[in-house]
Write a protein that holds these residues in place. Structure first.
Motif, mmCIF file in Angstrom:
data_model
loop_
_atom_site.group_PDB
_atom_site.id
_atom_site.type_symbol
_atom_site.label_atom_id
_atom_site.label_comp_id
_atom_site.label_asym_id
_atom_site.label_seq_id
_atom_site.Cartn_x
_atom_site.Cartn_y
_atom_site.Cartn_z
ATOM 1 N N VAL A 118 0.917 -1.104 -0.067
ATOM 2 C CA VAL A 118 0.085 -0.076 -0.063
ATOM 3 C C VAL A 118 0.832 1.158 0.007
ATOM 4 C CG1 VAL A 118 -1.820 1.254 1.415
ATOM 5 C CG2 VAL A 118 -1.816 -1.238 1.136
ATOM 6 N N ARG A 119 1.942 1.415 0.867
ATOM 7 C CA ARG A 119 2.771 2.510 1.001
ATOM 8 C C ARG A 119 3.591 2.895 -0.418
ATOM 9 N NH1 ARG A 119 6.593 1.220 4.777
ATOM 10 N NH2 ARG A 119 5.096 0.628 5.894
ATOM 11 N N TRP A 120 3.919 1.708 -0.964
ATOM 12 C CA TRP A 120 4.949 1.993 -2.017
ATOM 13 C C TRP A 120 3.836 2.178 -3.777
ATOM 14 C CZ3 TRP A 120 9.787 3.434 -2.193
ATOM 15 C CH2 TRP A 120 10.448 3.263 -0.721
ATOM 16 N N TYR A 121 2.595 2.062 -3.270
ATOM 17 C CA TYR A 121 1.734 2.236 -4.532
ATOM 18 C C TYR A 121 1.792 0.970 -5.610
ATOM 19 C CZ TYR A 121 1.525 6.684 -2.605
ATOM 20 O OH TYR A 121 1.301 7.883 -1.657
ATOM 21 N N HIS A 123 -0.278 -0.959 -6.378
ATOM 22 C CA HIS A 123 -1.370 -1.110 -7.282
ATOM 23 C C HIS A 123 -1.241 -0.106 -8.504
ATOM 24 C CE1 HIS A 123 -3.740 -3.551 -4.520
ATOM 25 N NE2 HIS A 123 -3.009 -2.872 -3.681
ATOM 26 N N TYR A 124 -0.847 0.842 -8.191
ATOM 27 C CA TYR A 124 -0.835 1.912 -9.337
ATOM 28 C C TYR A 124 0.098 1.551 -10.443
ATOM 29 C CZ TYR A 124 -3.118 5.167 -6.398
ATOM 30 O OH TYR A 124 -4.124 5.799 -5.526
ATOM 31 N N GLU A 127 -1.293 -1.186 -12.490
ATOM 32 C CA GLU A 127 -2.606 -0.588 -13.421
ATOM 33 C C GLU A 127 -1.726 0.255 -14.428
ATOM 34 O OE1 GLU A 127 -5.677 -0.944 -13.065
ATOM 35 O OE2 GLU A 127 -5.583 -2.172 -11.209
ATOM 36 N N ILE A 192 -8.604 6.448 -12.464
ATOM 37 C CA ILE A 192 -7.923 7.883 -12.272
ATOM 38 C C ILE A 192 -9.032 9.082 -12.467
ATOM 39 C CG2 ILE A 192 -6.176 9.210 -12.888
ATOM 40 C CD1 ILE A 192 -4.847 6.824 -13.936
ATOM 41 N N HIS A 195 -11.052 9.727 -9.291
ATOM 42 C CA HIS A 195 -10.612 10.061 -7.921
ATOM 43 C C HIS A 195 -9.924 11.444 -8.197
ATOM 44 C CE1 HIS A 195 -11.036 6.419 -5.921
ATOM 45 N NE2 HIS A 195 -10.771 5.777 -6.833
ATOM 46 N N LEU A 199 -7.641 14.274 -5.807
ATOM 47 C CA LEU A 199 -6.218 14.249 -6.320
ATOM 48 C C LEU A 199 -6.105 15.813 -6.386
ATOM 49 C CD1 LEU A 199 -5.380 11.520 -8.891
ATOM 50 C CD2 LEU A 199 -4.114 12.244 -6.630
#
Lengths: 571, 54
Positions: A118-121, A123-124, A127, A192, A195, A199
């Protein structure tokens, strides 16, 4: 294996067929040489034409553009293949159990890895891979259209038409996916975009900070320019003026200070970053590793509360949370999760709050955990946004005049509300409004006190009281009274009745006098006679202040072992 | 020393392990399939580009 084979085939094909129109064509050169040769033998072959050796003037401009686009596409797709390969490795590493140890340690290790994801993204990044491929495909379409346009416009128009249709379709499904969550044609772009408002908000916030710095730099640089201009003006002696000289001197004098200040603004974050890095690099001591275990436990608990919706799982998780002695470094989202569970256990029927049948145990334990965590957070970080969030959830779940009659955890409920209300500065007057249920922390601490044989109010509760007494400006008198009562209960006094506020005032004066006497300090309490006439919150301010001052003294003296413990509370 | 049945921490981690296994299976399956698709697609697109290039 399939993809590996395909991929190597592509690479080898690519290596063989690298030649293109970027280099001079050797066939052209051979043909030209032959023409020259034939001309030398028989110079009537080409009529009046005199064949020349052609000079290669570099590749055509269009071909260079097409090649650039195509190679960009190829490079992008190969890079995404590289990332995909790495991604598979990362996933395998996540899935593998790379340590020995008990089941608990392994679970904690897994939670650590998940937190890292989660902390290092992670998922991003995952994706972004399809996005890169889509971009490569777009480049291929553009390059192909451009290339064919130079060869044959009819063929090219087919490719251009299909490419533009593809682009239009993609834009359409991105818009559809953004507009509707249930739309099956979801793309990373749509997620994206959905959100984007939050952002943008956070980006604006950080941009404001930076632009401040940049703006100050801008003004400084304009100052510099101004200085230069003034200097230039001063070169000609006929333009000298008193104002000009003064201005120049001021500028020259202040410039270094401005520059130093700005450099400080830039250097400080870096310095803090280095400090943080050093802190990480330091190996944890024994004490810290103990704390780490607790922190990991809490991380596990908050993860499972946020992930699972199963009541049985919630119950056992909260039991484990309630059994924990201390809460350190916990994720504030834990509070929201606890509150949501609690809110899921109750229903509001006609303004009356009732617990759903079969969920009594869960309600009781989630209530306890919620209270525990909230009071901890309120003590440690009173300005946390989570407290505000819980208050919002509370007002959303329960109507203002909700009836908590016959509701077992109603005591702690009121405390939760009291804590969240008394924390917000604006709503401080509303504290009184909430005491219409006649429930205060005092009730709860009395309950807790009766439950425990040790005869101690829970530490966190005492901490909460001391925290409130320490605040400046002091909390409303009713809060002070409650806090003092809690401290008194902890010292062994029996606080009998807390129904009417005036009585509490009278009692608290007795109590403070008692406390001071038991400490052997010569402190004058108030006479009980004047208290009966005082109205809560509207009494003369001097008296209130006096009572608060006594409160501070009580809070301070409580650290010594009380000699009058378990003595009767009343004179 | 409380037994495993009574200790809330041990019991919690038992529940946690089951939940985590389920979650991880889903998580890894999702991304693994995504990555496979990506790789196949890359090889096909690469074929296209090299074909045009030659």
């Amino acid at each position: 294996m399939i993809q590996a084979g395909l991929f190597s085939a592509v690479t080898s094909a690519f290596v063989i067929q690298v030649h293109s129109q970027l280099q001079p064509d050797p066939n052209d050169e051979t043909a030209a040489l032959l023409r020259v040769l034939i001309y030398k033998i028989d110079n009537t072959t080409f009529g009046s034409d005199v064949p020349m050796l052609p000079q290669w003037a570099g590749p055509p401009r269009t071909i260079v553009q097409v090649e650039a686009i195509l190679y960009a596409s190829l490079a992008t797709s190969i890079f995404s293949a590289f990332l995909a390969m790495l991604g598979k490795q990362w996933l395998n590493r996540y899935a593998s159990i790379d340590m020995r140890g008990s089941a608990i340690e392994r679970s904690q290790n897994r939670q650590k890895k998940l937190d890292g994801i989660v902390r290092w993204y992670f998922h991003y990044v995952m994706e972004a891979l399809p996005l890169m491929l889509q971009f490569a495909l777009l480049l291929l379409g553009c390059g192909l259209s451009l290339y064919l346009w130079g060869i044959n416009v009819d063929v090219a128009s087919v490719i251009v038409g299909i490419t533009s249709f593809g682009i239009a379709f993609y834009v359409l499904i991105v818009v559809a996916g953004t507009a509707s969550v249930s739309c099956p044609y979801q793309t990373p772009g749509a997620q994206i975009l959905r959100h984007t408002p939050s952002l943008i908000r956070s980006m604006f916030r950080s941009a404001a900070v930076y632009s401040n710095t940049v703006f100050s730099y801008y003004t400084k640089s304009s100052l510099c320019i101004q200085t230069l201009v003034t200097c230039r003006g001063l070169i000609r002696p006929e333009r000298w003026s008193f104002d000009g000289v003064i201005q120049l001197e001021l500028l020259i004098l202040t410039l270094p200070f401005h520059l130093v200040y700005d450099t400080h603004l830039f250097v400080r974050p870096m310095y803090m970053g280095v400090l943080t890095l050093l802190h990480w690099a330091r190996s944890p001591s024994v004490d810290e590793s103990d704390q780490q275990v607790v922190t990991l436990d809490l991380q596990c608990i908050s993860w499972i509360l946020q992930t699972s919706l199963d009541k049985v799982i919630h119950l056992s998780t909260l039991k484990s949370l309630a059994a924990m002695a201390t809460l350190t470094n916990f994720n504030p989202a834990l509070i929201s999760a606890c509150f949501d569970i609690l809110a899921g256990c109750v229903m509001v029927v006609g303004g009356k709050v009732v617990i759903t049948r079969g969920l009594e145990e869960l309600a009781a334990i989630s209530d306890l955990c919620c209270l525990h965590a909230i009071s901890h957070l309120a003590t440690m970080d009173p300005t946390s946004s989570v407290l505000k969030d819980v208050r919002q959830r509370y007002t959303r779940t329960f109507p203002l005049k909700a009836d908590f009659e016959g509701f077992p955890p109603c005591l702690s409920f009121a405390v939760i509300l009291n804590i969240s209300y008394s924390q917000s500065k604006v709503q401080q007057e509303d504290y009184r409004l909430l005491s219409n249920v006649h429930v205060t922390p005092v009730h709860l601490s009395q309950l807790e006190y009766q439950k425990k044989e040790r005869g101690k109010v829970p530490r966190w509760f005492l901490r909460f009281a001391l925290h409130h007494l320490r605040q400046d400006p002091p909390p409303p008198p009713s809060v002070v009274v409650d806090c003092l009562s809690i401290i008194a209960i902890d010292m062994g006094c029996t606080v009998s009745d807390t129904t009417t506020l005036d009585e509490r005032y009278a009692r608290i004066q007795h109590m403070s006098a008692f406390l001071i006497r038991s400490q052997g300090t010569a402190g004058g309490g108030f006479g009980p006679g004047d208290s009966g006439t005082r109205r809560h919150g509207r009494g003369c301010p001097a008296a209130c202040n006096h009572s608060q001052a006594e409160g501070h003294r009580c809070a301070l003296t409580i650290r010594d072992p009380p000699c009058g413990r378990r003595a009767g509370s009343d004179d | 020393m409380p037994s495993a049945q009574e200790d809330p921490r041990a019991k919690f981690y038992d529940v946690y392990r089951r939940e985590a296994e389920e979650y991880d299976r889903e998580f890894i399956k999702k991304y693994d399939e995504d990555l496979n698709t990506t790789l196949i697609f890359v090889s096909l697109a690469g074929c296209q580009v090299t074909g045009v290039d030659s």
